[in-house]
Design a protein around this motif. Structure first.
Motif, PDB file in Angstrom:
ATOM      1  N   ILE A 143      41.020  48.903  53.190  1.00  0.00           N
ATOM      2  CA  ILE A 143      41.129  48.592  51.764  1.00  0.00           C
ATOM      3  C   ILE A 143      40.751  47.137  51.540  1.00  0.00           C
ATOM      4  N   ASP A 144      40.390  46.814  50.283  1.00  0.00           N
ATOM      5  CA  ASP A 144      40.083  45.425  49.941  1.00  0.00           C
ATOM      6  C   ASP A 144      41.371  44.621  49.762  1.00  0.00           C
ATOM      7  N   LEU A 145      42.250  45.165  48.928  1.00  0.00           N
ATOM      8  CA  LEU A 145      43.466  44.454  48.534  1.00  0.00           C
ATOM      9  C   LEU A 145      44.654  45.407  48.530  1.00  0.00           C
ATOM     10  N   ALA A 146      45.840  44.837  48.624  1.00  0.00           N
ATOM     11  CA  ALA A 146      47.065  45.622  48.501  1.00  0.00           C
ATOM     12  C   ALA A 146      48.053  44.848  47.642  1.00  0.00           C
ATOM     13  N   ILE A 147      48.838  45.587  46.865  1.00  0.00           N
ATOM     14  CA  ILE A 147      49.942  44.994  46.098  1.00  0.00           C
ATOM     15  C   ILE A 147      51.234  45.505  46.714  1.00  0.00           C
ATOM     16  N   ALA A 284      36.668  42.274  44.014  1.00  0.00           N
ATOM     17  CA  ALA A 284      37.982  42.083  44.632  1.00  0.00           C
ATOM     18  C   ALA A 284      38.480  40.661  44.407  1.00  0.00           C
ATOM     19  N   HIS A 285      37.581  39.709  44.551  1.00  0.00           N
ATOM     20  CA  HIS A 285      37.966  38.308  44.322  1.00  0.00           C
ATOM     21  C   HIS A 285      38.361  38.095  42.868  1.00  0.00           C
ATOM     22  N   ALA A 286      37.605  38.688  41.949  1.00  0.00           N
ATOM     23  CA  ALA A 286      37.906  38.533  40.518  1.00  0.00           C
ATOM     24  C   ALA A 286      39.249  39.169  40.165  1.00  0.00           C
ATOM     25  N   PHE A 287      39.547  40.336  40.756  1.00  0.00           N
ATOM     26  CA  PHE A 287      40.821  40.995  40.453  1.00  0.00           C
ATOM     27  C   PHE A 287      41.988  40.183  41.003  1.00  0.00           C
ATOM     28  N   SER A 288      41.813  39.616  42.192  1.00  0.00           N
ATOM     29  CA  SER A 288      42.866  38.781  42.764  1.00  0.00           C
ATOM     30  C   SER A 288      43.146  37.583  41.862  1.00  0.00           C
ATOM     31  N   GLU A 289      42.095  36.929  41.387  1.00  0.00           N
ATOM     32  CA  GLU A 289      42.257  35.785  40.488  1.00  0.00           C
ATOM     33  C   GLU A 289      42.884  36.220  39.163  1.00  0.00           C
ATOM     34  N   PHE A 290      42.507  37.386  38.693  1.00  0.00           N
ATOM     35  CA  PHE A 290      43.058  37.942  37.446  1.00  0.00           C
ATOM     36  C   PHE A 290      44.577  38.111  37.568  1.00  0.00           C
ATOM     37  N   LEU A 291      45.041  38.669  38.698  1.00  0.00           N
ATOM     38  CA  LEU A 291      46.479  38.858  38.896  1.00  0.00           C
ATOM     39  C   LEU A 291      47.195  37.509  38.957  1.00  0.00           C
ATOM     40  N   LEU A 292      46.644  36.571  39.706  1.00  0.00           N
ATOM     41  CA  LEU A 292      47.305  35.280  39.906  1.00  0.00           C
ATOM     42  C   LEU A 292      47.435  34.501  38.597  1.00  0.00           C
ATOM     43  N   LYS A 293      46.448  34.632  37.729  1.00  0.00           N
ATOM     44  CA  LYS A 293      46.426  33.821  36.515  1.00  0.00           C
ATOM     45  C   LYS A 293      47.024  34.520  35.292  1.00  0.00           C
ATOM     46  N   GLU A 294      46.954  35.864  35.244  1.00  0.00           N
ATOM     47  CA  GLU A 294      47.275  36.530  33.991  1.00  0.00           C
ATOM     48  C   GLU A 294      48.312  37.647  34.065  1.00  0.00           C
ATOM     49  N   ALA A 295      48.606  38.160  35.262  1.00  0.00           N
ATOM     50  CA  ALA A 295      49.451  39.352  35.362  1.00  0.00           C
ATOM     51  C   ALA A 295      50.827  39.164  34.721  1.00  0.00           C
ATOM     52  N   ALA A 296      51.493  38.067  35.046  1.00  0.00           N
ATOM     53  CA  ALA A 296      52.858  37.857  34.552  1.00  0.00           C
ATOM     54  C   ALA A 296      52.885  37.809  33.027  1.00  0.00           C
TER      55      ALA A 296
END
Length: 306
Positions: A143-147, A284-296
């Motif tokens: 997989i690319d990423l895991a939560i 994958a990199h964009a989604f990781s940055e999206f979570l870090l900056k905007e998820a909360a």
């Protein structure tokens, strides 16, 4: 000259990995006879047996071991090629291969939807599994990423927290403790707790908490789904400790109540995880940055709008 197809190689690699035709067939979404036929054709093309059967178990032959080693390298190189081509396409036609633990599935689809609305050419493969399965997928670089809530320590990974994950004690609304405040932890020793399966991050956190307070809890039903635990708590079978995110709907509708227990909530965090040194695609990199900056912030806004 060696004649084999990429399809045969992929099927062989899965059978060799699982040492099972049925499990390989399930992983590939094929019938078992189709898998067996591909292996038979491959063995015919190579001119050597790749598997031998002893009782009900199959094993790799010497030729099978050699082919397994090369097939993994070939398929990894093809995966790298696909990744390089996706990067040339940019965010317009990229793919995201992500896995989330079952408790994160209560919010992950919402965040994925927001991300895909922004990048509408992205396709997503989402695997929802328990922690043990996701650790295996990470170890296999599948997989690319895991939560997940608690990143592994025995795998070489990169992990960053992107959102708080409070664990709370929930009870049916008619439970006597719902009327009490600042409940002492030792009072919970008299209660029955419904628990997730061994290896679950939530269960690990719960057991650490009670061990630190020198309390042996009474464990009732054990299950691998949070949904089953919520239903059982509502039915009066016991209490449970779970992520507040997984019980938002039941809490809002009054079907569950959070108990005011000393030491709670246990504040943990959700993490985005990937293998160290893994070449992440642009998506994958964009989604990781999206979570870090905007998820909360997105989850807080979603809760206000519900």
């Amino acid at each position: 000259m060696l004649h084999l197809t990429l399809r045969q190689l992929k099927v062989f690699e899965r059978v060799a990995h699982h040492l099972s035709y049925s499990r390989a067939a399930k992983a590939l979404y094929l019938s078992q006879p189709a898998v067996s036929m591909q292996i038979k054709q491959l063995e015919g093309n190579i001119g050597l047996p790749l598997f031998e059967q002893m009782g009900k178990q199959i094993y790799l032959t010497e030729a099978g071991n050699e082919l397994y080693r090369y097939s993994r390298d070939i398929l990894q190189r093809l995966s790298d090629l696909e990744l390089a081509l996706d990067e040339l396409k940019g965010m317009e036609r990229g793919k995201l291969n992500i896995a989330v633990v079952t408790t994160a599935n209560y919010f992950a689809p919402h965040l994925l939807a927001k991300f895909c609305q922004r990048y509408n050419g992205v396709s997503v493969s989402l695997n929802v599994s328990n922690r043990v399965t996701i650790l295996k997928l990470l170890a296999e670089n599948a997989i690319d990423l895991a939560i997940m809530g608690l990143p592994p320590e025995d795998i070489d990974i990169v992990s960053e927290s992107f959102m708080e994950n409070p664990l709370v004690v929930v009870a049916p609304p008619n439970h006597p403790l719902c009327l009490e405040h600042n409940i002492q932890v030792k009072k919970l020793a008299k209660e029955i707790f419904l628990v997730r399966e061994m290896g679950s991050g939530t269960r690990d956190a719960m057991e650490r908490f009670f061990t630190e307070h020198k309390i042996n809890i009474n464990k009732g039903m054990e299950t691998d789904t949070t949904e089953a635990i919520k239903q059982a708590v509502q039915a009066g079978m016991g209490l449970a400790i779970m992520s507040q995110h997984t019980a938002e709907l039941e809490l809002e509708t009054g079907r569950l109540k959070i108990l005011d227990v000393q030491g709670f909530p246990i504040l943990r965090h959700w993490h985005i995880v990937n293998r160290k040194n893994k070449r992440l695609s642009a998506v994958a990199h964009a989604f990781s940055e999206f979570l870090l900056k905007e998820a909360a912030a997105l989850m807080r806004a979603s809760k206000r709008n519900d």
